[in-house]
Design a protein around this motif. Structure first.
Motif, PDB file in Angstrom:
ATOM      1  N   TRP A  66      27.554  43.089 -23.620  1.00 19.29           N
ATOM      2  CA  TRP A  66      26.608  43.155 -22.987  1.00 19.29           C
ATOM      3  C   TRP A  66      25.983  44.489 -23.130  1.00 19.29           C
ATOM      4  O   TRP A  66      26.894  45.932 -23.482  1.00 19.29           O
ATOM      5  N   GLY A  86      26.513  39.059 -18.261  1.00 24.58           N
ATOM      6  CA  GLY A  86      26.367  38.976 -17.166  1.00 24.58           C
ATOM      7  C   GLY A  86      24.708  38.579 -16.784  1.00 24.58           C
ATOM      8  O   GLY A  86      24.924  37.457 -17.640  1.00 24.58           O
ATOM      9  N   ALA A  87      24.446  38.556 -15.841  1.00 23.69           N
ATOM     10  CA  ALA A  87      23.329  38.027 -14.865  1.00 23.69           C
ATOM     11  C   ALA A  87      21.601  38.288 -15.372  1.00 23.69           C
ATOM     12  O   ALA A  87      20.935  37.822 -16.324  1.00 23.69           O
ATOM     13  N   GLY A  88      21.924  39.418 -15.795  1.00 21.72           N
ATOM     14  CA  GLY A  88      20.156  40.498 -15.899  1.00 21.72           C
ATOM     15  C   GLY A  88      20.406  40.017 -17.959  1.00 21.72           C
ATOM     16  O   GLY A  88      21.468  41.036 -17.791  1.00 21.72           O
ATOM     17  N   MET A 111      30.562  35.199 -10.056  1.00 22.15           N
ATOM     18  CA  MET A 111      29.536  36.559 -10.218  1.00 22.15           C
ATOM     19  C   MET A 111      29.252  36.270  -8.956  1.00 22.15           C
ATOM     20  O   MET A 111      28.171  37.691  -7.783  1.00 22.15           O
ATOM     21  N   ARG A 243      18.152  45.712 -10.106  1.00 21.86           N
ATOM     22  CA  ARG A 243      17.880  46.303 -11.572  1.00 21.86           C
ATOM     23  C   ARG A 243      17.203  47.998 -11.225  1.00 21.86           C
ATOM     24  O   ARG A 243      15.519  47.447  -9.865  1.00 21.86           O
ATOM     25  N   HIS A 291      26.666  50.507  -9.504  1.00 22.40           N
ATOM     26  CA  HIS A 291      25.917  49.412 -10.119  1.00 22.40           C
ATOM     27  C   HIS A 291      27.395  48.158 -10.478  1.00 22.40           C
ATOM     28  O   HIS A 291      28.102  48.143 -11.341  1.00 22.40           O
TER      29      HIS A 291
HETATM   30  C1  GLV Z   1      24.696  42.921 -13.958  1.00 20.49           C
HETATM   31  O1  GLV Z   1      23.782  44.278 -13.816  1.00 20.49           O
HETATM   32  C2  GLV Z   1      24.277  41.155 -14.601  1.00 20.49           C
HETATM   33  O2  GLV Z   1      23.071  41.947 -14.588  1.00 20.49           O
HETATM   34  O3  GLV Z   1      25.130  40.545 -14.502  1.00 20.49           O
END
Ligand code: GLV
Length: 328
Positions: A66, A86-88, A111, A243, A291
């Motif tokens: 991360w 994570g996702a982003g 998530m 974001r 966040h």
């Molecule tokens: C959190 O911000 C993600 O991208 O998982």
């Protein structure tokens, strides 16, 4: 450090014959222990190492990371897979140390459930006039506002990727009038989806609440700015759960101050932690969370990570592979 992390296998000694090699874990936010334990259960032959205590970097074949610092990947010559914790994936694109190997993001049900719950909360808080009642309580005021049926609240989801589509569908399931926008044509059950630029005003111009679910890419950086805010109906609310850099924060402050925007719920910011002198802190119509709209849940996400490692070990593509040129 748990026994799993300190085990001889984890230290790279006495490895079993079906050795998968080592995985390097790096995050300033996530604890390594739950990941080490979950992955040890699923892949006993994986050697889990926590950065910076990694032994010989040449052993490392997988990275579970991360926001690794610039230059992080330079040490790892034998890496075959990078998994974003994570996702982003914006912290993994546009960097010059990234090896030419598949990059995966996480997309697990835990998530998705957390993200849904965050956006539900923000949308319901506005749709049911909760900010008015929060203020009325301060005045000891029994301030009745007649509730509106949920389908009278028009919610727009900007970005219909895995998380955006899940959020849109579940808001529609709650009874809201949900519209979605994506640059590509998408189909989401019970959601009116738009993608053609000629429909942009139709999408934006009729919303009570706009929710940003777009990834951060060179194309989306500061995409949400004065022009978009001006097109929203007066009094509309804005929710950002993806974001901060997708938003022009000066334009958001101006739209909130002028009253054109009625309120904002913000989980993400251009600079995090949000600096103490940022105007958002002083604004009564801004709701701030640090966040945390969604996080990865190791017990659930580790299954996908293990499956991706297995696949790459067998020369196949991992799950949830992203395109670094697109940034998602
Ligand atoms: C959190 O911000 C993600 O991208 O998982």
């Amino acid at each position: 450090m748990s026994d799993v992390i300190n085990s001889p296998v984890a230290r790279g000694q006495g490895r079993p014959a079906d050795d998968l090699g080592a995985l390097v874990f790096y995050s300033e936010f996530d604890e390594p222990e739950p990941w080490a334990e979950a992955l040890q259960q699923l892949l006993p032959a994986l050697d889990f190492r926590v950065h910076p205590d990694i032994g010989n970097p040449d052993d490392v074949r997988y990275a579970l990371v991360w926001r690794p610092k610039p230059g992080f990947f330079r040490d790892f010559k034998n890496i075959r897979l990078v998994v974003n914790l994570g996702a982003g994936v914006d912290s993994l694109t546009n960097r010059d140390d990234l090896p030419d190997v598949p990059i995966s993001r996480l997309s697990d049900p835990g998530m998705v459930a957390l993200m849904r719950s965050y956006v539900h909360f923000a949308v319901i808080r506005y749709a049911r006039d909760m900010p008015e009642f929060e203020r009325a309580k301060q005045r000891r005021d029994w301030h009745y506002i007649h509730p509106r049926p949920l389908h009278h609240t028009r919610v727009g989801i900007l970005g219909l990727g895995a998380l955006g589509a899940a959020v849109a569908e579940s808001l529609a399931g709650l009874g809201f009038d949900v519209r979605g926008w994506d640059h590509a044509a998408k189909k989401v059950p019970s959601v009116t989806c738009f993608h053609d630029p000629k429909d942009w005003q139709r999408f934006v111009g009729e919303l009570d609440i706009l929710v940003n679910m777009m990834p951060l890419t060179p194309q989306t950086r500061k995409f949400i700015g004065a022009e978009l805010f001006d097109r929203l109906p007066r009094g509309a609310k804005f929710v950002n759960a993806s974001r901060g850099e997708v938003v022009d924060e000066d334009a958001l402050v101006a739209a909130l101050r002028s009253g054109h925007l009625g309120g904002a719920t913000l989980d993400v910011f251009e600079n995090e932690p949000l600096p103490g002198d940022h105007p958002f802190w002083e604004m009564e119509n801004v709701y701030i969370t640090p966040h945390l709209a969604s996080i990865t849940v190791p017990e659930m996400a580790s299954r996908d990570v293990a499956e991706s490692i297995r696949r790459v070990h067998q020369g196949q593509d991992p799950l949830h592979r992203i395109d670094p040129r697109k940034g998602y």
